[in-house]
Design a protein around this motif. Structure first.
Motif, PDB file in Angstrom:
ATOM      1  N   PHE A  21       0.933  -1.165  -0.042  1.00 39.78           N
ATOM      2  CA  PHE A  21      -0.172  -0.004   0.206  1.00 39.78           C
ATOM      3  C   PHE A  21       0.853   1.350   0.107  1.00 39.78           C
ATOM      4  O   PHE A  21       1.424   1.749   1.026  1.00 39.78           O
ATOM      5  CB  PHE A  21      -0.854  -0.193   1.351  1.00 39.78           C
ATOM      6  N   LYS A  22       1.177   1.659  -1.076  1.00 44.05           N
ATOM      7  CA  LYS A  22       2.109   3.047  -1.221  1.00 44.05           C
ATOM      8  C   LYS A  22       1.133   4.141  -1.148  1.00 44.05           C
ATOM      9  O   LYS A  22       0.249   4.424  -1.513  1.00 44.05           O
ATOM     10  CB  LYS A  22       2.719   2.919  -2.781  1.00 44.05           C
ATOM     11  N   VAL A  23       1.766   5.194  -0.369  1.00 43.24           N
ATOM     12  CA  VAL A  23       1.135   6.431  -0.084  1.00 43.24           C
ATOM     13  C   VAL A  23       2.188   7.535  -0.380  1.00 43.24           C
ATOM     14  O   VAL A  23       3.312   7.421  -0.181  1.00 43.24           O
ATOM     15  CB  VAL A  23       0.465   6.398   1.302  1.00 43.24           C
ATOM     16  N   GLY A  24       1.704   8.679  -1.015  1.00 43.36           N
ATOM     17  CA  GLY A  24       2.344   9.733  -1.180  1.00 43.36           C
ATOM     18  C   GLY A  24       1.662  11.091  -0.662  1.00 43.36           C
ATOM     19  O   GLY A  24       0.398  11.175  -0.466  1.00 43.36           O
ATOM     20  N   ALA A  25       2.585  11.885  -0.018  1.00 43.60           N
ATOM     21  CA  ALA A  25       1.958  13.097   0.676  1.00 43.60           C
ATOM     22  C   ALA A  25       3.034  14.231   0.032  1.00 43.60           C
ATOM     23  O   ALA A  25       3.977  14.209  -0.076  1.00 43.60           O
ATOM     24  CB  ALA A  25       2.125  13.012   1.940  1.00 43.60           C
ATOM     25  N   ALA A  26       2.081  15.322  -0.018  1.00 36.50           N
ATOM     26  CA  ALA A  26       2.976  16.671  -0.490  1.00 36.50           C
ATOM     27  C   ALA A  26       2.366  17.633   0.617  1.00 36.50           C
ATOM     28  O   ALA A  26       1.205  17.662   0.467  1.00 36.50           O
ATOM     29  CB  ALA A  26       2.854  17.124  -1.822  1.00 36.50           C
ATOM     30  N   ILE A  27       3.294  18.746   0.810  1.00 29.96           N
ATOM     31  CA  ILE A  27       2.633  19.880   1.498  1.00 29.96           C
ATOM     32  C   ILE A  27       3.308  21.258   0.963  1.00 29.96           C
ATOM     33  O   ILE A  27       4.326  21.076   0.403  1.00 29.96           O
ATOM     34  CB  ILE A  27       2.964  19.721   3.141  1.00 29.96           C
ATOM     35  N   ARG A  28       2.441  22.155   0.991  1.00 26.58           N
ATOM     36  CA  ARG A  28       2.911  23.585   0.740  1.00 26.58           C
ATOM     37  C   ARG A  28       2.950  24.457   1.743  1.00 26.58           C
ATOM     38  O   ARG A  28       2.090  24.493   2.575  1.00 26.58           O
ATOM     39  CB  ARG A  28       2.111  24.205  -0.624  1.00 26.58           C
ATOM     40  N   THR A  29       4.070  25.078   1.753  1.00 31.46           N
ATOM     41  CA  THR A  29       4.312  26.242   2.931  1.00 31.46           C
ATOM     42  C   THR A  29       3.817  27.620   2.343  1.00 31.46           C
ATOM     43  O   THR A  29       3.667  27.670   1.214  1.00 31.46           O
ATOM     44  CB  THR A  29       5.803  26.292   3.317  1.00 31.46           C
ATOM     45  N   PRO A  30       3.480  28.551   3.349  1.00 28.78           N
ATOM     46  CA  PRO A  30       3.111  29.713   2.909  1.00 28.78           C
ATOM     47  C   PRO A  30       4.066  30.514   1.864  1.00 28.78           C
ATOM     48  O   PRO A  30       3.808  31.247   1.195  1.00 28.78           O
ATOM     49  CB  PRO A  30       3.213  30.414   4.479  1.00 28.78           C
ATOM     50  N   ALA A  31       5.445  30.032   1.986  1.00 29.93           N
ATOM     51  CA  ALA A  31       6.264  30.551   1.099  1.00 29.93           C
ATOM     52  C   ALA A  31       6.354  30.129  -0.392  1.00 29.93           C
ATOM     53  O   ALA A  31       6.998  30.640  -1.263  1.00 29.93           O
ATOM     54  CB  ALA A  31       7.626  30.288   1.491  1.00 29.93           C
ATOM     55  N   GLY A  32       5.147  28.999  -0.464  1.00 28.70           N
ATOM     56  CA  GLY A  32       5.316  28.409  -1.747  1.00 28.70           C
ATOM     57  C   GLY A  32       6.084  27.188  -2.212  1.00 28.70           C
ATOM     58  O   GLY A  32       6.029  26.584  -3.005  1.00 28.70           O
TER      59      GLY A  32
END
Length: 130
Positions: A21-32
């Motif tokens: 079960f592969k999972v990917g996550a990405a987050i963006r900061t206020p700086a972009g």
């Protein structure tokens, strides 16, 4: 690059030989800036790490400490929410109204807020002493 693209790409690097079960996550900061992470399993199951935790660790390693938006993707019939521990991790670095999109590799998605995922989150205010 979009959060969706970053999460889908990093998902392919997941180390999931036990669950598959592969999972990917990405987050963006206020700086972009965008930080990505994938789940990394270990034969001693409690020792693995979630995709969200990996993305947060990458953000902190780069010297940023605030999440403006998050995106999580997995190959499942319905969008998969972050586990309880990752909900608390997201709440540590994101405001209650921060959007979190949960998606499938097949294109289904649902966007909620951090507060939707973790109502009544434990916070620093709970540690304040009178």
């Amino acid at each position: 690059m979009t959060l969706k693209t970053a999460a889908r790409q990093v998902r392919e690097n997941a180390h999931a030989p036990y669950s598959g079960f592969k999972v990917g996550a990405a987050i963006r900061t206020p700086a972009g800036n965008i930080y990505a992470g994938c789940n990394v399993e270990n034969v001693a199951y409690p020792e693995g790490t979630c995709a969200e935790a990996g993305a947060i660790a990458a953000m902190c390693a780069a010297g940023e400490y605030e999440i403006a938006e998050a995106y999580v993707v997995a190959d499942s019939p319905a969008p998969v929410p972050p586990c309880g521990g990752c909900r608390q991790k997201l709440a540590e670095f994101a405001a209650p109204g921060t959007p979190v999109t949960m998606a499938t590799t097949g294109g289904k998605s649902e966007t909620v807020t951090v507060a939707d995922l973790l109502p009544g989150a434990f916070s620093l205010a709970h540690m304040d002493k009178p």
